[in-house]
Design a protein around this motif. Sequence first.
Motif, PDB file in Angstrom:
ATOM      1  N   HIS A 123      20.992  23.464 -39.194  1.00  0.00           N
ATOM      2  CA  HIS A 123      21.524  23.118 -37.871  1.00  0.00           C
ATOM      3  C   HIS A 123      22.965  23.595 -37.728  1.00  0.00           C
ATOM      4  O   HIS A 123      23.373  24.011 -36.648  1.00  0.00           O
ATOM      5  CB  HIS A 123      21.448  21.610 -37.614  1.00  0.00           C
ATOM      6  CG  HIS A 123      20.083  21.138 -37.261  1.00  0.00           C
ATOM      7  ND1 HIS A 123      19.462  21.479 -36.081  1.00  0.00           N
ATOM      8  CD2 HIS A 123      19.201  20.362 -37.931  1.00  0.00           C
ATOM      9  CE1 HIS A 123      18.261  20.921 -36.031  1.00  0.00           C
ATOM     10  NE2 HIS A 123      18.069  20.254 -37.146  1.00  0.00           N
ATOM     11  N   PHE A 126      23.273  27.373 -36.815  1.00  0.00           N
ATOM     12  CA  PHE A 126      23.103  27.719 -35.399  1.00  0.00           C
ATOM     13  C   PHE A 126      23.627  26.555 -34.555  1.00  0.00           C
ATOM     14  O   PHE A 126      23.033  25.492 -34.545  1.00  0.00           O
ATOM     15  CB  PHE A 126      21.625  27.949 -35.073  1.00  0.00           C
ATOM     16  CG  PHE A 126      21.027  29.089 -35.809  1.00  0.00           C
ATOM     17  CD1 PHE A 126      21.173  30.390 -35.345  1.00  0.00           C
ATOM     18  CD2 PHE A 126      20.305  28.878 -36.977  1.00  0.00           C
ATOM     19  CE1 PHE A 126      20.614  31.446 -36.017  1.00  0.00           C
ATOM     20  CE2 PHE A 126      19.747  29.933 -37.651  1.00  0.00           C
ATOM     21  CZ  PHE A 126      19.897  31.225 -37.176  1.00  0.00           C
ATOM     22  N   ARG A 127      24.718  26.795 -33.874  1.00  0.00           N
ATOM     23  CA  ARG A 127      25.286  25.759 -33.006  1.00  0.00           C
ATOM     24  C   ARG A 127      25.260  26.262 -31.561  1.00  0.00           C
ATOM     25  O   ARG A 127      25.643  27.389 -31.276  1.00  0.00           O
ATOM     26  CB  ARG A 127      26.710  25.436 -33.430  1.00  0.00           C
ATOM     27  CG  ARG A 127      26.795  24.775 -34.796  1.00  0.00           C
ATOM     28  CD  ARG A 127      28.212  24.367 -35.095  1.00  0.00           C
ATOM     29  NE  ARG A 127      29.155  25.469 -35.032  1.00  0.00           N
ATOM     30  CZ  ARG A 127      29.492  26.241 -36.052  1.00  0.00           C
ATOM     31  NH1 ARG A 127      28.950  26.049 -37.228  1.00  0.00           N
ATOM     32  NH2 ARG A 127      30.367  27.217 -35.905  1.00  0.00           N
ATOM     33  N   VAL A 128      24.853  25.406 -30.664  1.00  0.00           N
ATOM     34  CA  VAL A 128      24.795  25.767 -29.247  1.00  0.00           C
ATOM     35  C   VAL A 128      26.024  25.187 -28.559  1.00  0.00           C
ATOM     36  O   VAL A 128      26.347  24.010 -28.732  1.00  0.00           O
ATOM     37  CB  VAL A 128      23.505  25.212 -28.591  1.00  0.00           C
ATOM     38  CG1 VAL A 128      23.470  25.545 -27.119  1.00  0.00           C
ATOM     39  CG2 VAL A 128      22.284  25.748 -29.302  1.00  0.00           C
ATOM     40  N   LEU A 135      24.964  30.728 -28.231  1.00  0.00           N
ATOM     41  CA  LEU A 135      24.558  30.269 -29.548  1.00  0.00           C
ATOM     42  C   LEU A 135      25.522  30.868 -30.558  1.00  0.00           C
ATOM     43  O   LEU A 135      25.733  32.070 -30.583  1.00  0.00           O
ATOM     44  CB  LEU A 135      23.126  30.739 -29.853  1.00  0.00           C
ATOM     45  CG  LEU A 135      22.520  30.281 -31.158  1.00  0.00           C
ATOM     46  CD1 LEU A 135      22.267  28.782 -31.120  1.00  0.00           C
ATOM     47  CD2 LEU A 135      21.201  30.991 -31.397  1.00  0.00           C
ATOM     48  N   LYS A 159      12.905  29.490 -35.189  1.00  0.00           N
ATOM     49  CA  LYS A 159      13.072  29.043 -33.812  1.00  0.00           C
ATOM     50  C   LYS A 159      14.475  29.354 -33.298  1.00  0.00           C
ATOM     51  O   LYS A 159      14.646  29.770 -32.149  1.00  0.00           O
ATOM     52  CB  LYS A 159      12.805  27.538 -33.694  1.00  0.00           C
ATOM     53  CG  LYS A 159      11.351  27.179 -33.764  1.00  0.00           C
ATOM     54  CD  LYS A 159      11.156  25.688 -33.641  1.00  0.00           C
ATOM     55  CE  LYS A 159       9.703  25.321 -33.817  1.00  0.00           C
ATOM     56  NZ  LYS A 159       9.489  23.872 -33.774  1.00  0.00           N
ATOM     57  N   CYS A 160      15.460  29.174 -34.158  1.00  0.00           N
ATOM     58  CA  CYS A 160      16.834  29.460 -33.757  1.00  0.00           C
ATOM     59  C   CYS A 160      17.020  30.950 -33.473  1.00  0.00           C
ATOM     60  O   CYS A 160      17.676  31.315 -32.496  1.00  0.00           O
ATOM     61  CB  CYS A 160      17.811  28.998 -34.831  1.00  0.00           C
ATOM     62  SG  CYS A 160      17.941  27.206 -34.949  1.00  0.00           S
ATOM     63  N   TYR A 163      15.454  31.724 -30.159  1.00  0.00           N
ATOM     64  CA  TYR A 163      16.333  31.267 -29.082  1.00  0.00           C
ATOM     65  C   TYR A 163      17.486  32.245 -28.895  1.00  0.00           C
ATOM     66  O   TYR A 163      17.850  32.586 -27.766  1.00  0.00           O
ATOM     67  CB  TYR A 163      16.845  29.859 -29.397  1.00  0.00           C
ATOM     68  CG  TYR A 163      17.689  29.253 -28.313  1.00  0.00           C
ATOM     69  CD1 TYR A 163      17.194  29.056 -27.031  1.00  0.00           C
ATOM     70  CD2 TYR A 163      19.000  28.864 -28.570  1.00  0.00           C
ATOM     71  CE1 TYR A 163      17.961  28.493 -26.036  1.00  0.00           C
ATOM     72  CE2 TYR A 163      19.783  28.303 -27.579  1.00  0.00           C
ATOM     73  CZ  TYR A 163      19.263  28.126 -26.318  1.00  0.00           C
ATOM     74  OH  TYR A 163      20.027  27.578 -25.335  1.00  0.00           O
TER      75      TYR A 163
END
Length: 183
Positions: A123, A126-128, A135, A159-160, A163
């Motif tokens: 997590h 990958f930070r939004v 991202l 998945k990241c 995205y």
Amino acid sequence: MDWCEFLAEDELIEIIPLFKYNKQLNLISGDFGPFRPSIPIKVPVWLAFNLQRQNKCTICVPDWIQELPQLQEQQEADSERLVPMPDDQWRELLKLLEQEFQSSVNCSELIERREAILRLSAHQLFRVAKHKEQLFIGDVTLNNATKAELQSVKPLIQKCFQYLQQLRTTLADSQHNKQLSQM
């Protein structure tokens, strides 16, 4: 059986043969032997299991299994990084040994804690951004993670990246549309 367990069957484990065979076994994974009664020798796990099922050897439990409670305490004390494990395929070997001997070593808390650290690390990778559709890819190191542990966070990382690809496509499309509207 998953891929990591299949690979773990090639790990070497110590056995005590109950038979005599003076020649070496020339196998794809290496040469093993000669086998002499009561003299320990290391062989692949799959061979050890086959010999044990035929009552031709006794499998010696790896010493690192006794260290698991101490490793669990170390992992509880250090909740931000993974502590080094005694074997790269420790989980798979434990599972194989449990299946073979119908007994289990309680290390579920250690496994859960290590998986929680891995998920948190993924997590953090990958930070939004909160207000923008951006991202950020962070700098995260996953030292001491085993193949099976990395396999467990693979879906999240996939998945990241999907995205991220969607964001890149959307950005490219919006820039293209903006250029067209300016003409």
